[in-house]
Design an enzyme around this catalytic site. Structure first.
Site, PDB file in Angstrom:
ATOM      1  N   ARG A   1       0.830  -1.212   0.000  1.00 45.83           N
ATOM      2  CA  ARG A   1       0.000   0.000   0.000  1.00 45.83           C
ATOM      3  C   ARG A   1       0.863   1.260   0.000  1.00 45.83           C
ATOM      4  O   ARG A   1       0.524   2.255  -0.644  1.00 45.83           O
ATOM      5  CB  ARG A   1      -0.962   0.004   1.198  1.00 45.83           C
ATOM      6  CG  ARG A   1      -1.974   1.149   1.135  1.00 45.83           C
ATOM      7  CD  ARG A   1      -3.058   1.046   2.182  1.00 45.83           C
ATOM      8  NE  ARG A   1      -2.528   1.189   3.537  1.00 45.83           N
ATOM      9  CZ  ARG A   1      -3.249   1.026   4.647  1.00 45.83           C
ATOM     10  NH1 ARG A   1      -4.534   0.715   4.558  1.00 45.83           N
ATOM     11  NH2 ARG A   1      -2.707   1.168   5.832  1.00 45.83           N
TER      12      ARG A   1
ATOM     13  N   LYS B   1      -2.705   6.956   1.395  1.00 44.56           N
ATOM     14  CA  LYS B   1      -2.432   7.249   2.809  1.00 44.56           C
ATOM     15  C   LYS B   1      -1.361   8.339   2.830  1.00 44.56           C
ATOM     16  O   LYS B   1      -0.172   8.070   2.988  1.00 44.56           O
ATOM     17  CB  LYS B   1      -1.995   5.977   3.548  1.00 44.56           C
ATOM     18  CG  LYS B   1      -2.235   6.049   5.045  1.00 44.56           C
ATOM     19  CD  LYS B   1      -2.163   4.671   5.673  1.00 44.56           C
ATOM     20  CE  LYS B   1      -2.026   4.727   7.168  1.00 44.56           C
ATOM     21  NZ  LYS B   1      -3.171   5.282   7.880  1.00 44.56           N
TER      22      LYS B   1
ATOM     23  N   GLU C   1     -16.188   6.218   6.543  1.00 38.44           N
ATOM     24  CA  GLU C   1     -15.366   5.539   7.549  1.00 38.44           C
ATOM     25  C   GLU C   1     -15.232   6.471   8.742  1.00 38.44           C
ATOM     26  O   GLU C   1     -15.807   7.558   8.758  1.00 38.44           O
ATOM     27  CB  GLU C   1     -13.998   5.206   6.963  1.00 38.44           C
ATOM     28  CG  GLU C   1     -13.249   6.440   6.467  1.00 38.44           C
ATOM     29  CD  GLU C   1     -11.941   6.124   5.746  1.00 38.44           C
ATOM     30  OE1 GLU C   1     -11.333   5.088   6.043  1.00 38.44           O
ATOM     31  OE2 GLU C   1     -11.541   6.938   4.896  1.00 38.44           O
TER      32      GLU C   1
HETATM   33  N1  PXG Z   1      -9.267   4.760   7.566  1.00 40.19           N
HETATM   34  C1  PXG Z   1      -8.392   5.760   7.773  1.00 40.19           C
HETATM   35  C2  PXG Z   1      -8.739   7.122   7.349  1.00 40.19           C
HETATM   36  C3  PXG Z   1      -7.169   5.473   8.393  1.00 40.19           C
HETATM   37  O1  PXG Z   1      -6.276   6.456   8.591  1.00 40.19           O
HETATM   38  C4  PXG Z   1      -7.836   3.158   8.562  1.00 40.19           C
HETATM   39  C5  PXG Z   1      -9.016   3.496   7.933  1.00 40.19           C
HETATM   40  C6  PXG Z   1      -7.571   1.735   8.901  1.00 40.19           C
HETATM   41  O2  PXG Z   1      -6.611   1.192   8.010  1.00 40.19           O
HETATM   42  P1  PXG Z   1      -5.620   0.031   8.470  1.00 40.19           P
HETATM   43  O3  PXG Z   1      -4.855  -0.279   7.248  1.00 40.19           O
HETATM   44  O4  PXG Z   1      -4.790   0.571   9.584  1.00 40.19           O
HETATM   45  O5  PXG Z   1      -6.475  -1.097   8.900  1.00 40.19           O
HETATM   46  C7  PXG Z   1      -6.882   4.157   8.800  1.00 40.19           C
HETATM   47  C8  PXG Z   1      -5.595   3.815   9.480  1.00 40.19           C
HETATM   48  C9  PXG Z   1      -2.212   6.968  13.536  1.00 40.19           C
HETATM   49  C10 PXG Z   1      -2.662   5.774  12.790  1.00 40.19           C
HETATM   50  O6  PXG Z   1      -1.039   7.022  13.881  1.00 40.19           O
HETATM   51  C11 PXG Z   1      -3.659   5.879  11.834  1.00 40.19           C
HETATM   52  C12 PXG Z   1      -4.071   4.751  11.153  1.00 40.19           C
HETATM   53  C13 PXG Z   1      -3.478   3.539  11.417  1.00 40.19           C
HETATM   54  C14 PXG Z   1      -2.467   3.456  12.357  1.00 40.19           C
HETATM   55  C15 PXG Z   1      -2.042   4.589  13.061  1.00 40.19           C
HETATM   56  O7  PXG Z   1      -3.021   7.853  13.776  1.00 40.19           O
HETATM   57  N2  PXG Z   1      -5.064   4.884  10.219  1.00 40.19           N
END
Ligand code: PXG
Length: 294
Positions: free
Chosen positions: A57, A156, A189
């Site tokens: 990703r 991301k 989300e």
């Molecule tokens: N939606 C958004 C907008 C995110 O930022 C997810 C869904 C979940 O994705 P994953 O791949 O983690 O299952 C995210 C993930 C942080 C932090 O430091 C943010 C995320 C993940 C880990 C840490 O704020 N966002």
């Protein structure tokens, strides 16, 4: 004063630095324009969880913003593992960041050089354990999720203001998370998590086209649910679908799997984490102990 664990070592472009000396230029476009990409990754039992998916990703996000990562995916994978080992991290969190690099002022990427690839191996504070047992409450944010055609939520990127503005609304309402809708008013989300509902034994979650980050935890939970014999549909949802759901839960690297029991003052189901949520939470924990799928 250090913010990470003692003797934390941070990897930047192939070298390890103390926290104090792990710095980037004030002219880095990651800082000046939010121009860069990142991943948040978990470490369980010393193993980096679903690393291959996160690396894939990261390179897809970089490709979408025309950012060339100066390492091969294999080299970066090895660097993440090495940084975790050097920091003796057993259960923690890796933040992998790639910035555009320093440049002159102005948006032109041709005037930048030396993307900074940064690996921070640390820990992340979970929601209090209470939320995993009792569930959490959400409010709908008035901040609409970024329009896909403007800035795809599938990237991301270091540009998280859209989510931060929604998170402020959550905090103002006394909640730890907010629900974000897309420009059509459909459920997208939460600010850092994907969302699922369960109704009449069918599990539903918005598709990537709803304008979401296609979460790696989301995809893992879909797979676990299907392996457990559940029907999982990726389908557009409205807030009404959440109000009338039997169960609701969120997934994310930081959040893992967390039950939701209220949205905008409407109690979901009987106001307690339901059986499907609890089963998936347990199966997810088993997956983390196994270190991932085969
Ligand atoms: N939606 C958004 C907008 C995110 O930022 C997810 C869904 C979940 O994705 P994953 O791949 O983690 O299952 C995210 C993930 C942080 C932090 O430091 C943010 C995320 C993940 C880990 C840490 O704020 N966002």
């Amino acid at each position: 004063m250090g913010r990470l664990h003692e003797n934390a070592r941070i990897w930047i472009n192939g070298r390890l630095y103390d926290e104090e000396h792990a710095t980037v230029s004030v002219l880095d476009h990651g800082l000046l324009y939010g121009d860069g990409v990142f991943e948040g990754i978990r470490v369980y039992g010393g193993r980096v969880f679903l690393l291959e998916e996160h690396i894939r990703r990261l390179y897809e996000s970089a490709k979408a913003i025309r950012l060339q990562i100066p390492y091969s995916p294999d080299a970066l994978t090895a660097a993440v593992r090495e940084t975790v080992q050097i920091n003796r991290l057993q259960d923690g969190y890796v933040r992998l960041v790639v910035t555009r690099g320093a440049g002159s002022l102005g948006l032109d990427i041709r005037k930048t050089s030396d993307p900074q690839v940064i690996i921070i191996a640390a820990t992340i504070t979970l929601y209090p354990a209470e939320y995993y047992e009792k569930g959490l409450q959400l409010v709908t944010a008035s901040t609409v999720r970024n329009l896909s055609s403007a800035l795809s939520p599938r990237i991301k990127s270091l540009n998280y203001l859209n989510n931060i503005l929604a998170k402020i609304e959550a905090t103002d309402a006394g909640c730890v998370e907010a629900l974000m809708l897309n420009h059509k008013g459909e459920v997208a989300e939460c600010t850092g998590d994907n969302i699922f509902v369960v109704r009449d034994s069918v599990i539903r979650t918005p598709p990537p086209e709803a304008g979401i980050l296609e979460g790696i935890t989301r995809n893992a939970v879909i797979r676990l649910a299907r392996e457990a014999g559940h029907t999982v549909l990726e389908t557009p949802l409205t807030r009404h679908d959440i109000y009338i759901a039997d169960e609701c839960f969120l997934t994310g690297t930081a959040a893992e799997v967390v039950p939701v029991i209220r949205l905008d003052g409407r109690t979901i189901g009987d106001g307690r984490p339901g059986p499907v949520t609890r089963q998936l939470l347990q199966r997810f924990h088993e997956l983390t102990r196994r270190g991932g799928f085969e």
